[in-house]
Design an enzyme around this catalytic site. Sequence first.
Site, short mmCIF file in Angstrom:
data_model
loop_
_atom_site.label_atom_id
_atom_site.label_comp_id
_atom_site.label_asym_id
_atom_site.label_seq_id
_atom_site.Cartn_x
_atom_site.Cartn_y
_atom_site.Cartn_z
N LYS A 122 79.63 -15.95 -3.23
CA LYS A 122 79.47 -17.19 -2.46
C LYS A 122 78.55 -18.19 -3.14
CE LYS A 122 80.57 -15.05 1.99
NZ LYS A 122 80.93 -13.72 1.49
N SER A 141 70.96 -12.24 1.83
CA SER A 141 70.80 -13.61 2.31
C SER A 141 70.63 -13.72 3.82
CB SER A 141 71.99 -14.47 1.87
OG SER A 141 72.10 -14.47 0.46
N ILE A 185 72.61 -13.68 6.35
CA ILE A 185 73.51 -14.62 7.01
C ILE A 185 74.61 -13.86 7.75
CG2 ILE A 185 75.21 -16.46 6.64
CD1 ILE A 185 73.50 -17.28 4.20
N CYS A 209 49.42 -15.30 1.55
CA CYS A 209 48.64 -14.44 0.64
C CYS A 209 49.37 -13.16 0.28
CB CYS A 209 47.27 -14.14 1.23
SG CYS A 209 47.21 -12.77 2.39
N HIS A 254 78.03 -14.38 8.64
CA HIS A 254 79.09 -15.29 8.20
C HIS A 254 80.15 -15.50 9.28
CE1 HIS A 254 77.67 -15.47 4.05
NE2 HIS A 254 77.47 -14.16 4.11
N CYS A 275 45.27 -8.57 4.32
CA CYS A 275 45.51 -7.51 5.32
C CYS A 275 45.97 -6.19 4.72
CB CYS A 275 46.53 -7.99 6.35
SG CYS A 275 48.20 -8.26 5.68
#
Length: 488
Positions: free
Chosen positions: A254, A48, A50, A443, A52, A448
């Site tokens: 969480k 995630s 994050i 895309c 915390h 690329c």
Amino acid sequence: MTKQADVVVIGGGITGTAILHELAKYNLRAILVEREPELAAGTTKANSAILHAGFDAPEGSMKARMNVEGNKMYHDLKDELNLEIRWSGSLVAAVDDEQMAVLKDLLKRGKDNDVPGLEIWDGNTVRESEPNVSKDVKGALWAPTAGICWPFGLALAFAENAVINGAEILRECTVTGITVKNHSVTAVETNQGTIETKYVINAAGIHADEISRLAGDDSFYIHPRKGEYILFDKTAQKDLVYCPVFPTPTKMGKGILVCATTHGNVFVGPNAQDMSDDEKENTAVTIPGMDETLEKARRLVPNIPVGATITEFAGVRAVSSTGDFVLGPSAITRGLIQAAGIQSPGLTSAPAIAKYLVDGIASEMSAARKADYKKGRPAQPCFRMLTNADQKALIARDARYGRVICRCETITEGEILDAIHRPVGARTVDGVKRRTRAGMGRCQGGFCGPRVTQILARELNIPITEVRKEMSKSYMFYDKETQSGGKA
């Protein structure tokens, strides 16, 4: 090949690279071994993202201690290593009185863990900050010290600084055994030869229990828990959130959150699926998993713009049988140092874990800090973020910065070349993608991808059939004659 080291770090994720970065501050010979061609190819690349605040883990646990310390350390490391971090704060939302009571428990726990600035907001205040949050939200816990980051970039920054300061990284280096004599580690056996060493730091993620058993320590086991995510185009942020918005937590974790990224995308996830021990590599996304993720995310933000979905992905968390991080010297094998069970908040905790473990080793070995330690790492050009004048100046110095390879993200050939030739350079298509964002747009590399593949083959001086997507066997092309990838 036989090498000598004072310390061998097993595993090139965020924990292993943070440890190598800390080891490189001392007069120690340090080697990190990673079995894949790229660093951060496991849980680090699929979480995630994050940082915390530290209110969730029980007081006195290693998770709580390392989380709060690590969060503080990243505030200094952000500038030192030029890390992609946005200190956005976070919200834990409650939709009924029972969940509001949970917020009060989290507030108390956070204060016990010395997390600063925590507040409980009412629903109106929450929606003033995040207008797209559900009208059913009665309140939320606000944590101002939380943030969002780019985990791969953090791991790469740690690794690059370590290499600049003399540490060594061996990629596609699989551990096949650990030699133990008189209950002490003496060597690590790999597919690239033997590394004689005094210490082994086990940062092998979901495989940490297997590595521990190779050294004679079976005191814990790792249980895999998969989480699936849905990622949306940058256009979706106006309909979603600016900071991480969590549900109230459960025993499984969480919960499924709605969160922005440092690059302007938004995602929802992860769910939590306990897997069997033989499914540690199972990162497949499923229709039921996507349905569950969307359903629960809509409880927080009702108007999820499903049409803006650009990809789905999954990661596998390393859940320890101890219920906490497994950190420190093995009680069974001398020289074996555990850095295992590093699930959430492991990303936030990584620099604190590194300091905690390396301080112990440096003290035991009476290792001195390097007088010539170099902070930082080479600047990484980002063409799309420059002013017009700076873009023109960069192109004047190197015309390849005027050649756009990825149209979605405006990534130039010059940036891709820099990614390949950095101190810890890209070796795969996804390695280029994670260093530059080439292929991360709408895309998803459809335009690329072939050009990035050609550039990798040219710069690495390998046949185009040997270019890989990410993992050691994930060849981009299939040879009909040999019925395999790679060399014909």
